[in-house]
Design a protein around this motif. Structure first.
Motif: not given
Ligand code: MN
Ligand code: MLT
Ligand code: ZN
Length: 301
Positions: A13, A94, A267
């Motif tokens: 994110g 996200d 990620h």
């Molecule tokens: Mn995330």
């Protein structure tokens, strides 16, 4: 034919660099230092025929990801998209905000656990995905389903937590719930596991990734206290639902003996120094047999 996977976004994110971040890695990225490649927020696309694609998560950067990946661009007629289905592995911003860009009455199938889809049901803004064209399908853990012809998928519970924006509700930190799941994909005798968030190892996790051809795994943080030591936050990784890469309880050590094909961290948070080409952290993950995902990375199995 076969099983194809494209990394649409490889960052956690916020992306790399993050809009408001001055951590050491973001600072290099803002300065255009070639050692840090910018990255969009985490999502992958998979396909068996190259025509219809399943998105695993819909990142806030989805428009940029479609612009960068011709396989996802319209091909036929006045309205068309190769994105035939979207599967959510959590309700985190996200992973869901990109759904708001998939409006304009385009039909696709939307899959997730009842809990994840329930979060969308409670938020009226997601009604922009018109329900008469976008069918929302709740799937149970461990039950296989076929989001695209020939693509077999199942969701597995992984230790995690409820989405950040729901943390005012009772939180079961590190428990296996329907809030954060791993995704096991198979087609044409090949297997992919996609697990962008995982707070701790578990037997179910080991079973799922054993023998998988591609493992995409939670690469959020290098160290559990990295958000604190880089001065950008007060939470540990485990508190955020992410086990670190390093250390005796980290992903590199705990997954080291699990036999599987390519091990790919995805990620990846912008504070994580593995993002810096030539860093000691990057050398350490490569030494341990891991690679880090970058946007546009493609696999054909
Ligand atoms: Mn995330
Ligand atoms: C996470 O991966 O921990 C979440 O995406 C955090 C967030 O929603 O910002
Ligand atoms: Zn940063």
């Amino acid at each position: 034919m076969g099983l194809r996977a494209v990394v649409l976004g490889s960052a956690a994110g916020g992306g790399v660099p993050q809009w408001n971040c001055g951590c050491p890695v973001c600072r290099l990225a803002w300065a255009g230092d070639s050692r840090v490649q910018p990255r969009t927020q985490s999502s992958i696309a998979v396909s068996v025929d190259g025509e219809k694609w399943l998105l695993l998560n819909a990142s806030p950067d989805i428009r940029q990801q479609i612009l960068s990946n011709p396989v996802l661009q319209p091909r036929n007629g006045s309205r068309h998209s190769p994105i035939a289905a979207v599967l959510l592995s959590s309700g985190d911003i996200d992973h869901i905000a990109g759904l708001l860009c998939l409006r304009e009455r385009q039909a696709f199938l939307l899959f997730g656990t009842a809990e994840i889809l329930g979060s969308l049901d409670e938020n009226r803004v997601f009604e922009v995905m018109a329900r008469d064209v976008v069918s929302r399908r709740a799937v149970r853990l461990d039950e296989s389903f076929e989001p695209l012809p020939g693509l077999i998928v199942s969701l597995i519970a992984v230790p995690g937590k409820v989405s950040l924006w729901r943390e005012d509700e009772p939180m079961r930190l590190g428990e296996e719930t329907e809030a954060t799941v791993g995704v096991a994909i198979s087609a044409a005798g090949k297997r992919i596991a996609y697990i962008p968030g995982c707070a701790a190892p578990s037997l179910r996790l080991y079973e799922t990734i054993t023998g998988t051809d591609l493992l995409f795994f939670d690469g959020t943080l290098w160290e559990d206290d990295e958000m604190i030591t880089t001065g950008v936050g007060s939470k540990t990784g485990r508190r955020m639902g992410h086990m670190p890469m390093s250390g005796p309880d980290g992903s590199m050590a705990t997954l080291a003996d699990i036999p599987c094909g390519k091990r790919i961290f995805i990620h990846i948070n912008n504070t994580n120094r593995v993002l810096v080409d030539g860093s000691a952290e990057r050398a350490a993950i490569e030494e341990a047999g891991w690679i880090i995902a970058h946007d546009g990375m493609a696999f054909s199995l």
